[in-house]
Scaffold this motif. Sequence first.
Motif, PDB file in Angstrom:
ATOM      1  N   LEU A 217      -3.154   1.313  11.865  1.00  0.00           N
ATOM      2  CA  LEU A 217      -2.754   0.386  11.018  1.00  0.00           C
ATOM      3  C   LEU A 217      -2.405  -1.145  11.849  1.00  0.00           C
ATOM      4  O   LEU A 217      -3.375  -2.328  10.497  1.00  0.00           O
TER       5      LEU A 217
ATOM      6  N   SER B 212      -2.109  -5.264   4.399  1.00  0.00           N
ATOM      7  CA  SER B 212      -1.341  -4.664   3.812  1.00  0.00           C
ATOM      8  C   SER B 212      -0.436  -4.676   4.024  1.00  0.00           C
ATOM      9  O   SER B 212      -0.107  -4.496   5.198  1.00  0.00           O
TER      10      SER B 212
ATOM     11  N   TYR C 101       0.833  -1.383   0.189  1.00  0.00           N
ATOM     12  CA  TYR C 101      -0.227  -0.137  -0.395  1.00  0.00           C
ATOM     13  C   TYR C 101       1.247   0.934  -0.055  1.00  0.00           C
ATOM     14  O   TYR C 101       1.122   1.822   1.152  1.00  0.00           O
TER      15      TYR C 101
ATOM     16  N   CYS D 237      -3.150  -4.132   8.991  1.00  0.00           N
ATOM     17  CA  CYS D 237      -2.471  -4.619   8.549  1.00  0.00           C
ATOM     18  C   CYS D 237      -1.057  -4.738   8.877  1.00  0.00           C
ATOM     19  O   CYS D 237      -1.271  -5.157  10.557  1.00  0.00           O
TER      20      CYS D 237
ATOM     21  N   ALA E 206      -6.347   2.550   4.726  1.00  0.00           N
ATOM     22  CA  ALA E 206      -4.707   1.451   4.348  1.00  0.00           C
ATOM     23  C   ALA E 206      -5.948  -0.009   4.644  1.00  0.00           C
ATOM     24  O   ALA E 206      -6.668  -0.507   5.689  1.00  0.00           O
TER      25      ALA E 206
END
Length: 219
Positions: A104, A82, A52, A109, A78
């Motif tokens: 995140l 990712s 990303y 993520c 996000a």
Amino acid sequence: MALDSTELCDRYEQLYPGAVTDALDELGYGDRTLPAEINPLSDDDQMAGIAYPAHGYPDEDCDYDANIRRFLQMLGEAPAESVAVYQTRDDAAAHLGELSTTALAAQGCRGAVIDGGVRDVRYILDQEFPVFTRYRTPADAPPRWRLADWDVPVTIGDVEIRPGDVLLGDADGVVCVPQSVSKEVLVAAEETVETENMVRSAVSDGMDPLTAYEQYDEF
């Protein structure tokens, strides 16, 4: 071979960058490793996820409020599975900190790769969120670095990283696998690891290295 992003990332996470780089070399995709200056905050960090990417540039005259709002929008978009990837063109600011990694991680993520700086290192290490970076500094990015765009291709070193590529990192560094060959490389790397395990066992049992190479075509 049909794989969703979670299964793809989980299988890559069982590998290591060396095996994936070897598979890329064998398939004609050399020079896919990021610069050696980009290292994990902890040698225990291991990461596999979908790229990303974002990029920006130094700008001490940027509008702080507008800039940080763009940061927060980028973080909020996000996707799960990712890896946030920043091309910064900068050597002075911290482009990622503990609040960013908290956001995140909450979104599912899998890590971050920063061609630039980070701060709040103790807190990030406590989170066990994998971060790979070039340097550390307490100087925050929004007052001195402008976020230009995200979810677009970026280049780190000589490696172009596109949204959807696979990033794999550990204590050896980071490798980027193009999305178009991510499944092919995965299978090849898994076969490499299986063969290396047989070589390791044979050499541990006393086979000399050259004989092992001749028998398994791997070393």
